[in-house]
Each structure stands twice: as structure tokens, then as C-alpha cells.
Design a protein around this motif. Structure first.
Motif, PDB file in Angstrom:
ATOM      1  N   VAL A   1       0.847  -1.184   0.000  1.00 47.93           N
ATOM      2  CA  VAL A   1       0.000   0.000   0.000  1.00 47.93           C
ATOM      3  C   VAL A   1       0.881   1.230   0.000  1.00 47.93           C
ATOM      4  O   VAL A   1       2.010   1.202   0.490  1.00 47.93           O
ATOM      5  CB  VAL A   1      -0.957   0.031   1.210  1.00 47.93           C
ATOM      6  N   MET A   2       0.364   2.311  -0.559  1.00 51.81           N
ATOM      7  CA  MET A   2       1.122   3.551  -0.595  1.00 51.81           C
ATOM      8  C   MET A   2       0.173   4.732  -0.692  1.00 51.81           C
ATOM      9  O   MET A   2      -0.980   4.593  -1.119  1.00 51.81           O
ATOM     10  CB  MET A   2       2.073   3.578  -1.796  1.00 51.81           C
ATOM     11  N   CYS A   3       0.660   5.873  -0.266  1.00 54.57           N
ATOM     12  CA  CYS A   3      -0.063   7.123  -0.463  1.00 54.57           C
ATOM     13  C   CYS A   3       0.921   8.123  -1.047  1.00 54.57           C
ATOM     14  O   CYS A   3       2.060   8.224  -0.580  1.00 54.57           O
ATOM     15  CB  CYS A   3      -0.627   7.647   0.858  1.00 54.57           C
ATOM     16  N   SER A   4       0.519   8.831  -2.081  1.00 59.30           N
ATOM     17  CA  SER A   4       1.388   9.829  -2.698  1.00 59.30           C
ATOM     18  C   SER A   4       0.595  11.093  -2.973  1.00 59.30           C
ATOM     19  O   SER A   4      -0.613  11.044  -3.223  1.00 59.30           O
ATOM     20  CB  SER A   4       2.005   9.295  -3.997  1.00 59.30           C
ATOM     21  N   SER A   5       1.280  12.217  -2.895  1.00 64.92           N
ATOM     22  CA  SER A   5       0.631  13.494  -3.167  1.00 64.92           C
ATOM     23  C   SER A   5       1.333  14.181  -4.322  1.00 64.92           C
ATOM     24  O   SER A   5       2.556  14.110  -4.455  1.00 64.92           O
ATOM     25  CB  SER A   5       0.668  14.393  -1.922  1.00 64.92           C
ATOM     26  N   SER A   6       0.553  14.823  -5.158  1.00 69.60           N
ATOM     27  CA  SER A   6       1.089  15.614  -6.259  1.00 69.60           C
ATOM     28  C   SER A   6       0.460  16.996  -6.178  1.00 69.60           C
ATOM     29  O   SER A   6      -0.197  17.333  -5.199  1.00 69.60           O
ATOM     30  CB  SER A   6       0.777  14.949  -7.605  1.00 69.60           C
ATOM     31  N   ARG A   7       0.638  17.783  -7.193  1.00 71.57           N
ATOM     32  CA  ARG A   7       0.060  19.123  -7.167  1.00 71.57           C
ATOM     33  C   ARG A   7      -1.453  19.101  -7.334  1.00 71.57           C
ATOM     34  O   ARG A   7      -2.141  20.006  -6.883  1.00 71.57           O
ATOM     35  CB  ARG A   7       0.702  19.991  -8.257  1.00 71.57           C
ATOM     36  N   GLU A   8      -1.981  18.051  -7.968  1.00 72.09           N
ATOM     37  CA  GLU A   8      -3.407  18.041  -8.277  1.00 72.09           C
ATOM     38  C   GLU A   8      -4.130  16.798  -7.782  1.00 72.09           C
ATOM     39  O   GLU A   8      -5.303  16.618  -8.098  1.00 72.09           O
ATOM     40  CB  GLU A   8      -3.615  18.177  -9.793  1.00 72.09           C
ATOM     41  N   SER A   9      -3.477  15.958  -7.016  1.00 74.87           N
ATOM     42  CA  SER A   9      -4.152  14.752  -6.553  1.00 74.87           C
ATOM     43  C   SER A   9      -3.438  14.161  -5.349  1.00 74.87           C
ATOM     44  O   SER A   9      -2.218  14.287  -5.207  1.00 74.87           O
ATOM     45  CB  SER A   9      -4.210  13.709  -7.680  1.00 74.87           C
TER      46      SER A   9
END
Length: 566
Positions: A146-154
Motif C-alpha cells: 500500500v502507498m499514499c502519494s501526493s502531487s500538485r493536483e491529486s
């Protein structure tokens, strides 16, 4: 559909900057021979001849669309509260599951700057229903990664797992998304961890300069907001700041649940179970004492992003109390490209690093296919690249730059693509003392792509770039996790998925005339006519940069920039 582009391109060929927090569980290894033999008959694996059962949710409560024009059919269902469910029937022993939230750093303001960075680090920690120990035990029981990632739009929550564990994993994801505890102890732990991460970024120019490029290109707005939490906000951020951000942006109409290798109707039922009761908040009103206080803080902290990026101490509006973000303003605010120059003099660097960029195209622009092809055609890499098939050794920046100038360490094209804007250009690094020559080489290579005659794009290199682009997309989609993100992000941005066959056909239709027209459009600052941007060039450098002052004169010499005449 003509304006849609597979996010497989946006994700891998036109990579948007992102950061990820992996929660690596033991790899799926508990599958015994009996399970392997029975996987194809599992409830969540649909055999080709199997008839899809009707969802148990009343048909009047959902809207379902099916895309059958592709070799892999995709289905999208919209629940009554706005949550969208997207699936693809991909055969295999494993499945993938993701939840995509329309949030990220572009939606932050002075009161929430850096929250998305910390929020993805707090994923899969304690919730109102689970202690951190119970969460870890449940993840281990489910297996997979499992992973969680953040970007500029999501902000993306994703997992690779066995099909029979999908119900349990979606329950865990729903819990960490909807009911995070966000304790002081967990926040303090992430402050320390994020602080080390920020230090690592600043020690590596190849990591921090793309961030600075965005900060300069979109000064004080949307896509210019830093992905990394500003140093001063690490100390002043509170659990209430984070909870307010979640309550503001984690709304059902901004959520997409995506699954690959699972039965659509069963995923719809599960999504309805875990997300169906979410209520959308009434739009926040951008007036009142909260908004006025935030406005005053903006004035006091003008240029605060730059102070943060340079590690200087600055006041933070987060310390003045928790202010409710203006949802109406932030959710509708378009990206405003400003351009500009930022040169960091640092004689301790072994190389001088330089980025030259222009406003590129959004994911909705019809010319995005030609621009993606142009990025592959220009290519590039490092002087120490191992080479070989598919390594870009025949790209323009290898042939015209790296093979000719031994003082250049690296030179490569970049293309960051977003929902309403983009950044396109060339980055390079060289030995100190050659920085002005590097600038001229970069600008010359950009100018050559705008020519129709000598030095312009040849048909042979165009065909090679198109073949490379198509093969890159198809190869990336061999991965279920890439296929998952491609599906989830396309539905989030477009509401549907473009069949890969249609995408490849659009790439094939790109002509030399299209390439020249798009190059002139981007390098001549003409994108501004649609976006309202400045049309100016963006230049960011680190190392011995004092000789790069007045770099705009080099662009004028080659006829690039908003004053270009073709």
C-alpha cells in the motif's frame, strides 16, 4: 473525447512532479498452490464469458458508462453523492485498488501550506476506529503493498493485492481517508521525518530545482505552491489545520475509486458501503472575518514561499490560528503562469545546473500529442548513460549536444503536464565556467525545432519519436499499478478513459507541420493567448550563475520568447 489524453503519458512520458509515502507490507507471498489454481474463479475475477450481474444498488441511484471501444473495457459508475467508481477487467492473479482525491498542493493557501505533504505521510496511521498497531496488523493480514502519494493536483491511495482481499483493503482505505485520528504524537513524528526529507531535497539540485522552477513559473499561485512543506510551517502546523484541510477537500464529488482486475458491480457495492453516506459540504463563502484575516496574512508574508524554499525563517499565518480555506476561490482558481528568473549563486557545487522553460500545454489541449512526441524527439540524458535500445541515444540532445560537448554533464528535455497549464523546456548541467555556453546551446536546440528547413525536424526522427512514445505507453500499461493510476486519474480529470487504441492513433497522426506549429506555439509564448499567462521564459539556475544575468538577450538572439516572429 478528442481532447483527452491517457494519463499513462502524463504519468510516465510527461511526468507531473509527485512525492510518495510507501507503506511497504510483506509482498503477496501467502498464496498457496490451491489459491493459485482457484484465483480465476474468485468472485472478483470475471471470466471472459461470464455475464456481469446487476449491482445490488438500485439502478435509479447510479449512472454507469461503459467504454467498449478498447481491447480492455472500462466502466464508470457515479454514485448519488458524486463518488465515481471506475474499473477495468484485466485478467491475472493479482488486482490493484486506488482511491484518488482531487486535492494537493495547488489547493493550499497560507493557512494550509504544506498540509498535503504531511497528510500523505499520515496515511495508514491511527484512525477513530483503529489504533496504529491495529492498522498495521490489518494491513499485514491483507498482504500486498500500500502507498499514499501526493502531487500538485491529486492525493492517491493505492494498493496491489490479491483479489479476495479487495473488500478488506477498501475498508482500510476508507477508514484512513474518512476517519484519520491525526494525533499530536503522529504529527510530531512526521515533522522530524519531513524535515530530513526537505534537507535531502535541498542537497540534490536535480531534486530541488524542478520545485524552484514551478515556484518561479507560477509565482504565488496554484502550481507554484511547493510540494514540500515549508520549513517554518513544520513547527506551526497543527492537527486542526490538517483536519480542516480534509473536511474542506475530501468531498464525495472529488473522489474516484478505481480498481483493475475486479468485478465492477462488486466494487460499486463496496464503494457504496464505505463511501455512499458521505455528504458534500456546502461551498465555503469567501467572505467574513476568516477571509479578511487570511488576506492580511498574505500581505504580511508576500514572497513567503521563496523564504521557505531558501530555508529562511519567516512568519507563518498558520501560527495565527486555524482559518477555513476559501473553497470557492481555491477550487476554481486557474493556474497563472508568470515566468521569471531565479539564479542561486553557489560555488560549492561541482556543476552549474540550468533550467530553461516555457508555459506548456494542459492535458486537455489537442496539441498535447504533438508536444509529447516533441519531448521524446528531443530526449537527452547524462554523459554517463549506459546507452542501448530505448535509452534515447539517437535523440536530438544526445546527437547534437552530449556527443559534441564534453563539458556538458547532462542535458534533457522535460514536460510537466497539468489540468490547465504545463511546463516544457530543457535542463542541463555543465562544468563551472561554461554556463553561458550551456545557455546558448539549450536555446539553440529549442530554436531548431521551430524551423521548417535546415536543422529542422526530419521525417525519420519524427517516426522514431512516435514509435518510442507509443511503445513507452504500451509498455508502462503492462503494469497493473500503472493501469490503475491511468484509469483513476483519467476519470478524475476527464470523467472517462481514452482507449489506448485511440491514443496511439492520435500519436500516429502527428505530422512534421504539427511539430513545428506546436514548437512555435510554446517557445514563442503563444500559449498565453488561451491561459492568460505572461508568455515569458522561466530560467532557474544553481552554481556559478553570475554570468547568466540578462539571459533573455540570448532568447532574443535566437528569436524565441513572446516577441518571436515567424
Amino acid at each position: 473525447m478528442s481532447k483527452q489524453l491517457s494519463s499513462a503519458i502524463a504519468r510516465h512520458v510527461l511526468p507531473f512532479t509527485r512525492r510518495a509515502n510507501n507503506v511497504a507490507m510483506p509482498l503477496i507471498s501467502r498464496m498457496n498452490k490451491h489459491q493459485q489454481a482457484s484465483l480465476q474463479s474468485d468472485d472478483f475475477i470475471k471470466a471472459p464469458e461470464q455475464v456481469v450481474a446487476k449491482s445490488s444498488i438500485p439502478s435509479t441511484s447510479t449512472t454507469t458508462t461503459t467504454n467498449s471501444n478498447s481491447s480492455i473495457a472500462s466502466r464508470v459508475t457515479k454514485l448519488p453523492n458524486g463518488v465515481r467508481v471506475a474499473t477495468e477487467d484485466s485478467q491475472g492473479h493479482f488486482a490493484s485498488l486506488g482511491v484518488y482525491v482531487d486535492a494537493g498542493s495547488r489547493y493550499e493557501d497560507d493557512t494550509t501550506r504544506g498540509v498535503s505533504h504531511i497528510l500523505d505521510r499520515l496515511a495508514f496511521k491511527s484512525t477513530k476506529n483503529r489504533t496504529s498497531e491495529a492498522m498495521m496488523a490489518d494491513l499485514e493480514a491483507a498482504g500486498g503493498n500500500v502507498m499514499c502519494s501526493s502531487s500538485r493536483e491529486s492525493i492517491m491511495y493505492q494498493s496491489a493485492l490479491l483479489p479476495q482481499d479487495l473488500p478488506q483493503m477498501l475498508a482500510i482505505m476508507a477508514d484512513t481517508i474518512r476517519n484519520p485520528a491525526v494525533t499530536e504524537e503522529e504529527l510530531e513524528e512526521q515533522r522530524v521525518s519531513a524535515g530530513h526529507e526537505i534537507q535531502e531535497y535541498w542537497s540534490k539540485p536535480e531534486m530541488i530545482l524542478p520545485e524552484l522552477l514551478h515556484t518561479v513559473a507560477y509565482k504565488d499561485n496554484t502550481l507554484g505552491n511547493p510540494l514540500l512543506c515549508p520549513v517554518e510551517n513544520l513547527e506551526t502546523m497543527t492537527t486542526e489545520n490538517i483536519k480542516k484541510y480534509i473536511s474542506t477537500w475530501y468531498r464525495p464529488e472529488r473522489i474516484v475509486v478505481s480498481a483493475v482486475g475486479a468485478d465492477h458491480d462488486k466494487v460499486v457495492d463496496l464503494t457504496h458501503k464505505y463511501f455512499g453516506d458521505m455528504k458534500s459540504l456546502a461551498p465555503a463563502v469567501g467572505s467574513g472575518s476568516g477571509s479578511e484575516e487570511a488576506s492580511g496574512s498574505d500581505s504580511a508574508n508576500k514572497g513567503g514561499i521563496f523564504k521557505s524554499l531558501f530555508g529562511k525563517t519567516g512568519s507563518s499565518s498558520a501560527s495565527s490560528g486555524v482559518l477555513k480555506p476559501d473553497f470557492n476561490t481555491l477550487s476554481r482558481q486557474p493556474a497563472k503562469y508568470t515566468g521569471g528568473t531565479l539564479l542561486i549563486e553557489d560555488d560549492t557545487q561541482p556543476f552549474t545546473h540550468l533550467f530553461v522553460g516555457f508555459e506548456g500545454l494542459s492535458i486537455h489541449d489537442d496539441d498535447i500529442y504533438a508536444l509529447a512526441t516533441l519531448q521524446l524527439l528531443m530526449g537527452g540524458g547524462s554523459s554517463f548513460s549506459a546507452g542501448g535500445p530505448g535509452k534515447g541515444m539517437y535523440s536530438r540532445l544526445f546527437s547534437n549536444v552530449l556527443n559534441h560537448y564534453n563539458w556538458i554533464e547532462s542535458c534533457m528535455s522535460f514536460n510537466h503536464c497539468y489540468s490547465d497549464s504545463g511546463l516544457f523546456g530543457i535542463s542541463g548541467s555543465c562544468y563551472p565556467g561554461y554556463e553561458t555556453m550551456l545557455l546558448e546551446v539549450i536555446v539553440r536546440e529549442l530554436e531548431l525545432t521551430t524551423r521548417t528547413g535546415k536543422g529542422g525536424i526530419a521525417q525519420g526522427e519524427l517516426d522514431r519519436a512516435k514509435n518510442q512514445l507509443r511503445s513507452s505507453v504500451l509498455m508502462n500499461l503492462e503494469s497493473k499499478m500503472v493501469q490503475l493510476e491511468d484509469l483513476g486519474r483519467q476519470v478524475q480529470v476527464h470523467g472517462a478513459k481514452v482507449p489506448v487504441e485511440e491514443l496511439c492513433a492520435k500519436i500516429e497522426k502527428v505530422t512534421r507541420q504539427d511539430m513545428v506549429r506546436v514548437a512555435r506555439r510554446v517557445f514563442g509564448g503563444q500559449v498565453a493567448s488561451l491561459t492568460g499567462g505572461s508568455g515569458e521564459v522561466t530560467i532557474v539556475g544553481q552554481g556559478l550563475t553570475k554570468n547568466l544575468q540578462g539571459a533573455e538577450k540570448v532568447l532574443d538572439k535566437y528569436g524565441l520568447g513572446k516577441n518571436a516572429k515567424w
